[in-house]
Scaffold this active site. Structure first.
Site, PDB file in Angstrom:
ATOM      1  N   GLY A   1       4.206   1.274  -0.106  1.00  0.00           N
ATOM      2  CA  GLY A   1       3.248   1.431   0.996  1.00  0.00           C
ATOM      3  C   GLY A   1       3.713   0.655   2.212  1.00  0.00           C
TER       4      GLY A   1
ATOM      5  N   GLY B   1       2.512  -4.794   1.498  1.00  0.00           N
ATOM      6  CA  GLY B   1       3.527  -5.446   0.661  1.00  0.00           C
ATOM      7  C   GLY B   1       3.494  -6.958   0.772  1.00  0.00           C
TER       8      GLY B   1
ATOM      9  N   GLU C   1       8.445  -1.340  -2.185  1.00  0.00           N
ATOM     10  CA  GLU C   1       9.070  -0.232  -1.437  1.00  0.00           C
ATOM     11  C   GLU C   1       8.200  -0.020  -0.198  1.00  0.00           C
ATOM     12  OE1 GLU C   1      11.827   1.345  -2.103  1.00  0.00           O
ATOM     13  OE2 GLU C   1      12.228   0.870  -4.196  1.00  0.00           O
TER      14      GLU C   1
ATOM     15  N   CYS D   1       8.953   7.555   4.501  1.00  0.00           N
ATOM     16  CA  CYS D   1       9.418   6.187   4.730  1.00  0.00           C
ATOM     17  C   CYS D   1      10.814   6.223   5.354  1.00  0.00           C
ATOM     18  CB  CYS D   1       9.414   5.397   3.434  1.00  0.00           C
ATOM     19  SG  CYS D   1      10.191   6.269   2.087  1.00  0.00           S
TER      20      CYS D   1
HETATM   21  P1  NAD Z   1      -0.786   1.613   2.507  1.00  0.00           P
HETATM   22  O1  NAD Z   1      -0.075   0.317   2.563  1.00  0.00           O
HETATM   23  O2  NAD Z   1      -1.962   1.804   3.376  1.00  0.00           O
HETATM   24  O3  NAD Z   1      -1.295   1.905   1.007  1.00  0.00           O
HETATM   25  C1  NAD Z   1      -0.390   2.028  -0.075  1.00  0.00           C
HETATM   26  C2  NAD Z   1      -1.111   1.703  -1.369  1.00  0.00           C
HETATM   27  O4  NAD Z   1      -1.397   0.302  -1.405  1.00  0.00           O
HETATM   28  C3  NAD Z   1      -2.444   2.423  -1.550  1.00  0.00           C
HETATM   29  O5  NAD Z   1      -2.557   2.839  -2.890  1.00  0.00           O
HETATM   30  C4  NAD Z   1      -3.456   1.330  -1.232  1.00  0.00           C
HETATM   31  O6  NAD Z   1      -4.711   1.514  -1.838  1.00  0.00           O
HETATM   32  C5  NAD Z   1      -2.764   0.096  -1.773  1.00  0.00           C
HETATM   33  N1  NAD Z   1      -3.165  -1.191  -1.178  1.00  0.00           N
HETATM   34  C6  NAD Z   1      -3.416  -1.442   0.123  1.00  0.00           C
HETATM   35  N2  NAD Z   1      -3.722  -2.762   0.292  1.00  0.00           N
HETATM   36  C7  NAD Z   1      -3.639  -3.336  -0.924  1.00  0.00           C
HETATM   37  C8  NAD Z   1      -3.857  -4.661  -1.409  1.00  0.00           C
HETATM   38  N3  NAD Z   1      -4.201  -5.652  -0.596  1.00  0.00           N
HETATM   39  N4  NAD Z   1      -3.690  -4.901  -2.725  1.00  0.00           N
HETATM   40  C9  NAD Z   1      -3.322  -3.902  -3.579  1.00  0.00           C
HETATM   41  N5  NAD Z   1      -3.128  -2.617  -3.181  1.00  0.00           N
HETATM   42  C10 NAD Z   1      -3.283  -2.341  -1.872  1.00  0.00           C
HETATM   43  O7  NAD Z   1       0.325   2.740   2.792  1.00  0.00           O
HETATM   44  P2  NAD Z   1       0.144   4.302   3.055  1.00  0.00           P
HETATM   45  O8  NAD Z   1      -0.446   4.518   4.407  1.00  0.00           O
HETATM   46  O9  NAD Z   1      -0.471   4.964   1.871  1.00  0.00           O
HETATM   47  O10 NAD Z   1       1.683   4.784   3.062  1.00  0.00           O
HETATM   48  C11 NAD Z   1       2.522   4.742   4.180  1.00  0.00           C
HETATM   49  C12 NAD Z   1       3.461   3.560   4.133  1.00  0.00           C
HETATM   50  O11 NAD Z   1       4.190   3.556   2.908  1.00  0.00           O
HETATM   51  C13 NAD Z   1       4.520   3.596   5.220  1.00  0.00           C
HETATM   52  O12 NAD Z   1       4.695   2.307   5.739  1.00  0.00           O
HETATM   53  C14 NAD Z   1       5.771   4.054   4.484  1.00  0.00           C
HETATM   54  O13 NAD Z   1       6.982   3.685   5.116  1.00  0.00           O
HETATM   55  C15 NAD Z   1       5.587   3.380   3.169  1.00  0.00           C
HETATM   56  N6  NAD Z   1       6.362   4.018   2.115  1.00  0.00           N
HETATM   57  C16 NAD Z   1       7.497   3.396   1.689  1.00  0.00           C
HETATM   58  C17 NAD Z   1       8.300   3.986   0.724  1.00  0.00           C
HETATM   59  C18 NAD Z   1       9.571   3.333   0.264  1.00  0.00           C
HETATM   60  O14 NAD Z   1      10.119   3.772  -0.733  1.00  0.00           O
HETATM   61  N7  NAD Z   1      10.082   2.317   0.949  1.00  0.00           N
HETATM   62  C19 NAD Z   1       7.917   5.221   0.165  1.00  0.00           C
HETATM   63  C20 NAD Z   1       6.743   5.823   0.609  1.00  0.00           C
HETATM   64  C21 NAD Z   1       5.974   5.210   1.585  1.00  0.00           C
END
Ligand code: NAD
Length: 517
Positions: free
Chosen positions: A247, A252, A269, A303
């Site tokens: 995410g 992260g 990731e 991503c």
């Molecule tokens: P997000 O960070 O909003 O959410 C991702 C996940 O994390 C969700 O399931 C969410 O419920 C959970 N989450 C959020 N806050 C949390 C916390 N405090 N504790 C535990 N879990 C928590 O991301 P998004 O909008 O769903 O996705 C987009 C982002 O993901 C972009 O930044 C993208 O670059 C990244 N991404 C990275 C990769 C990679 O492999 N590097 C792959 C896909 C997406």
């Protein structure tokens, strides 16, 4: 759970995936728990409510973890090739359900149907990879410094692996993690994005049937649903030795700190800010294809999406004009219609993020050369369709330093040697994917060398987006440092143990230490 009807066979796809009104939000295979709180899933394609899915309560979470822990006791003693055979069967089930699952991914997340199918294909590919790997979970042997001793390393399963995933790859990221974790002997608890819960439920149906058919316990694969609060139940839980979180960098940092606090392991990731360097020796035709697909594919919500084009001044105008011309051909609309190139953003919050980015780039001195804008009217009722935009900018702009999860491409000009372009490429906080377009061997090799790209992925004459599962996938710096998928990424799902065996009648100590009694 309410399911709205649209064209393109979505209703039929849901039926094929076994998604019916009685499905609940939390599952340990085939036992579904219900709770008071709900999360809603709206399709960005047409703005309709697809489903209301029950969020996992603390009580249900406890039941899930207990079931997973119980299942682990049985799963870890199965021979790894047998675990591989279960993953093989899961891959076979995915092959049969590729079309409905690809369609659901497209409808719930908004990526094109072709990309939805591609995502399911990635799941199948990682299953195939994991099956082979299930016979190769090897460690090294070393020569002992003591006579009559044998020394080697072996890998054991960790236990429960927690998987937290993002909306943009609603099924593949889970499969990258879980297929490897399963063959390693771990059991998994998955919390999909709250924006794509139905994709999670569909996957759970598929694996639950495979487990039932093999008389294996449900807890090998568990699903919990909800927002970050449910994610926090996992990150604070000492019974989960590894959290794999995909995410935003914002998320992260919180997850790393929380899991680090209890000295757990995390596999992160996170966000990227990916660039393609275009040198004077680049093939312009290839560059345009790579750059445009990288910037507008999945509506800029990968991503690995291309966010920055770093172009040498000698070819700047030629590349700029060719990319701008290509943008004129783009068709924006329903992603289930294969004639369209660009689908919607995930929701209206993402649309606001896109609008803010375009405003900021102007405020910070940029020059918009392909106008953006939100589309309205027939076919655009969800309010999530935006025009891919291009701005001439500078790498030092705060907005260029930031990952905007939308189709906004920044053109950055460089002069002089390729080292200057590499400095710009590396001059951001993120370190996921990077590419160079050049036919000059020296430039290409410098870019790939230790003084070249600082990203986890560095490509030559390919764009930044799209990766094969055979290589380890992930990025450095604020992308989090994790590696998933191919190569030796499996090692993160296991604990390493060094074993020394003495087959003599003496007990010599290491480092020649004497301890006479
Ligand atoms: P997000 O960070 O909003 O959410 C991702 C996940 O994390 C969700 O399931 C969410 O419920 C959970 N989450 C959020 N806050 C949390 C916390 N405090 N504790 C535990 N879990 C928590 O991301 P998004 O909008 O769903 O996705 C987009 C982002 O993901 C972009 O930044 C993208 O670059 C990244 N991404 C990275 C990769 C990679 O492999 N590097 C792959 C896909 C997406």
């Amino acid at each position: 759970m309410a399911v709205s009807l649209i064209d393109f066979g979505i209703q039929e796809a849901l039926q094929q995936l076994g998604i019916e009104l009685h499905n609940k939000g939390t599952s340990t295979g085939s036992t579904w728990y219900s709770s008071e709180e709900e999360i809603t899933s709206f399709s960005p394609v047409d703005g309709k409510l697809i489903a209301e899915v029950e969020s996992t309560s603390i009580d249900d979470y406890e039941k899930v973890i207990e079931t997973a822990a119980e299942a682990y006791k049985l799963w870890r003693v199965q021979p790894a090739p047998l675990r591989g055979d279960i993953v093989r069967q899961f891959g076979e089930a995915l092959r049969k359900l590729k079309e409905p699952l690809g369609k659901l991914v497209s409808y719930e997340m908004g990526k094109s149907y072709q990309e939805g199918l591609g995502e399911v294909q990635e799941m199948i590919d990682i299953c195939d990879f994991a099956v082979g790997l299930s016979r190769q979970l090897h460690g090294f042997t070393m020569h002992s410094e003591r006579p009559g001793h044998r020394m080697y390393e072996q890998y054991h399963p960790l236990g429960i692996v927690g998987i937290i995933s993002a909306f943009n790859f609603p099924v593949a990221v889970w499969a990258w993690n879980t297929a490897l974790a399963w063959i390693c002997g771990d059991v998994c608890v998955w919390k999909p994005s709250e924006k794509t819960p139905l994709c999670g439920i569909a996957c759970q149906h598929i694996i639950a049937k495979v487990l039932r058919d093999n008389q294996l316990p449900e807890g090998i694969s568990c699903l919990i649903n909800g927002n970050y609060k449910v994610g926090e139940m996992m990150t604070t839980d000492k019974r989960i030795p590894l959290i794999s979180a995909t995410g935003s960098t914002r998320m992260g940092k919180i997850v790393a700190a929380t899991v680090g606090q209890r000295l757990g392991k995390s596999l992160l990731e996170l966000g990227g800010n990916n660039a393609i360097i275009v040198t004077p020796d680049a093939d312009i035709k290839m560059t345009v294809i790579g750059a445009v697909f990288g910037a507008v594919g999945t509506a800029g919500q990968r991503c690995t999406s291309t966010r920055r084009l770093i172009i040498h001044e000698d070819v700047y105008d030629a590349v700029k004009n060719a990319v701008v011309d290509a943008y004129k051909q783009l068709k924006i609309g329903n992603p289930l219609d294969e004639n369209n190139h660009v689908g919607p953003l995930i929701d209206t919050d993402a649309v606001n993020g896109y609008k803010n980015a375009l405003q900021k780039v102007v405020d910070q001195g940029g020059n918009i050369i392909v106008e953006g804008g939100v589309l309205s009217g027939d076919g655009y009722e969800s309010g999530c369709y935006v025009k891919p935009a291009i701005a001439e900018a500078n790498n030092s702009f705060e907005i260029v330093q930031h990952e905007t999860f939308a189709p906004v491409l920044y053109l950055l000009k460089y002069s002089g040697s390729v080292e200057n372009a590499i400095d710009i490429q590396n001059g951001v906080a993120q370190g996921l994917s990077s590419a160079i377009m050049t036919n000059n061997l020296r430039e290409a090799e410098l870019f790939l060398s230790h003084v070249g790209s600082d990203c986890g992925i560095a490509n030559v004459n390919i764009g930044t987006s799209g990766a094969e599962i055979g290589g380890a996938f992930g990025g450095e710096k604020e992308t989090g440092g994790g590696r998933e998928s191919g190569s030796d990424a499996w090692k993160v799902y296991m604990r390493r143990q060094t074993n020394t065996i003495n087959y003599t009648t003496e007990l010599p100590l290491a480092q020649g230490i004497k301890f006479d009694l």
